[in-house]
Write an enzyme that holds these catalytic residues in place. Structure first.
Site, mmCIF file in Angstrom:
data_model
loop_
_atom_site.group_PDB
_atom_site.id
_atom_site.type_symbol
_atom_site.label_atom_id
_atom_site.label_comp_id
_atom_site.label_asym_id
_atom_site.label_seq_id
_atom_site.Cartn_x
_atom_site.Cartn_y
_atom_site.Cartn_z
ATOM 1 N N HIS A 1 -2.695 1.048 6.855
ATOM 2 C CA HIS A 1 -2.992 1.005 5.413
ATOM 3 C C HIS A 1 -3.187 2.422 4.896
ATOM 4 O O HIS A 1 -3.650 3.305 5.621
ATOM 5 C CB HIS A 1 -4.255 0.178 5.160
ATOM 6 C CG HIS A 1 -4.471 -0.159 3.719
ATOM 7 N ND1 HIS A 1 -3.669 -1.034 3.022
ATOM 8 C CD2 HIS A 1 -5.419 0.259 2.838
ATOM 9 C CE1 HIS A 1 -4.119 -1.151 1.774
ATOM 10 N NE2 HIS A 1 -5.166 -0.359 1.638
ATOM 11 N N HIS B 1 -5.901 1.958 -4.121
ATOM 12 C CA HIS B 1 -4.926 1.390 -3.191
ATOM 13 C C HIS B 1 -4.491 0.008 -3.661
ATOM 14 O O HIS B 1 -5.057 -0.564 -4.597
ATOM 15 C CB HIS B 1 -5.522 1.306 -1.784
ATOM 16 C CG HIS B 1 -6.693 0.362 -1.666
ATOM 17 N ND1 HIS B 1 -6.911 -0.434 -0.565
ATOM 18 C CD2 HIS B 1 -7.727 0.088 -2.521
ATOM 19 C CE1 HIS B 1 -7.999 -1.159 -0.724
ATOM 20 N NE2 HIS B 1 -8.521 -0.852 -1.896
ATOM 21 N N CYS C 1 0.814 -1.221 0.000
ATOM 22 C CA CYS C 1 0.000 0.000 0.000
ATOM 23 C C CYS C 1 0.848 1.273 0.000
ATOM 24 O O CYS C 1 0.638 2.187 -0.814
ATOM 25 C CB CYS C 1 -0.970 -0.003 1.169
ATOM 26 S SG CYS C 1 -0.204 0.079 2.808
#
Length: 226
Positions: free
Chosen positions: A184, A196, A130
């Site tokens: 994240h 993402h 990520c």
């Protein structure tokens, strides 16, 4: 299939000034010229944002359409978008000079749709985790270096904190986690969606942060100075 509105920039009509009998040359006033250029910049920026917004429904993860087909359609749309805003042939400054830094980030990010997740990955060739994805986009699109991991990005002191989801703008970094701990990060692309690299076995994609899994894990957002 959702149709994508292609922005078109109409050529600016410029009336030639008549030459007086004395033969003196009359130059166009500088303020008027600047006004025309500013108008073109504003229209191009607005059209770029509208076109990207039209793409968003197609970008959402869908089990009914194979990833390779969805990625191919998106790649074609991105190519059209880039071509539409390369105005240099008309003698107008190119899109990047038209206040399009956010658009440059979004275009670079969307072009990576379908890239596989890889823990520790930081490039299209190796795959992305990520934070590797987010760092790559900002570095290659604008030359901006971000911290390597999501929790450090969330703590970045020189990036403006975005207070509420309703205040999110395209290009903002959005952070997720549990019990206040960030684990994240993604890039907000508008219309309540973010791009993402989710997790092992999945590819770079667009998801919603308004409902469902990611909505429940949303923590905060930062706006990087561009």
């Amino acid at each position: 299939m959702v149709s994508v509105a292609q922005a078109q920039t109409a050529p600016t009509a410029v009336e030639s000034a008549s030459t007086p009998a004395s033969g003196d040359v009359v130059e166009a006033p500088a303020p008027a010229a600047r006004s025309v250029t500013a108008s073109v910049k504003e229209k191009a920026a607005e059209a770029a944002t509208a076109t990207l917004s039209a793409l968003l429904p197609r970008l959402a993860a869908s089990d009914t359409l194979p990833l390779v087909d969805r990625s191919a359609m998106v790649a074609g749309d991105i190519s059209k978008l880039l071509a539409a805003y390369d105005l240099s042939k008309e003698g107008v400054v190119a899109q990047e000079q038209q206040g399009g830094k956010v658009q440059a980030v979004l275009q670079r990010a969307l072009a990576l749709m379908g890239t596989p997740y890889r823990w520790g990955g930081t490039s299209p060739d190796s795959g992305f985790d990520c934070s590797g994805l987010v760092g790559y986009v900002f570095r290659t699109a604008l030359g901006i270096e971000l911290p390597r991991v999501s929790r450090d990005m969330a703590a970045k002191a020189d990036a403006e904190m975005v207070g509420a989801r309703e205040d999110l703008r395209q290009g903002d970094l959005v952070f997720f986690g549990l019990k206040g701990r960030v684990n994240h990060v993604g890039i907000y692309v508008g219309e309540g969606r973010f791009l993402h690299s989710p997790s092992r076995g999945k590819d770079v994609r667009v998801d919603t942060l308004l409902t469902g899994y990611w909505a429940n894990r949303y923590l905060s957002a930062r706006r990087v100075a561009m």
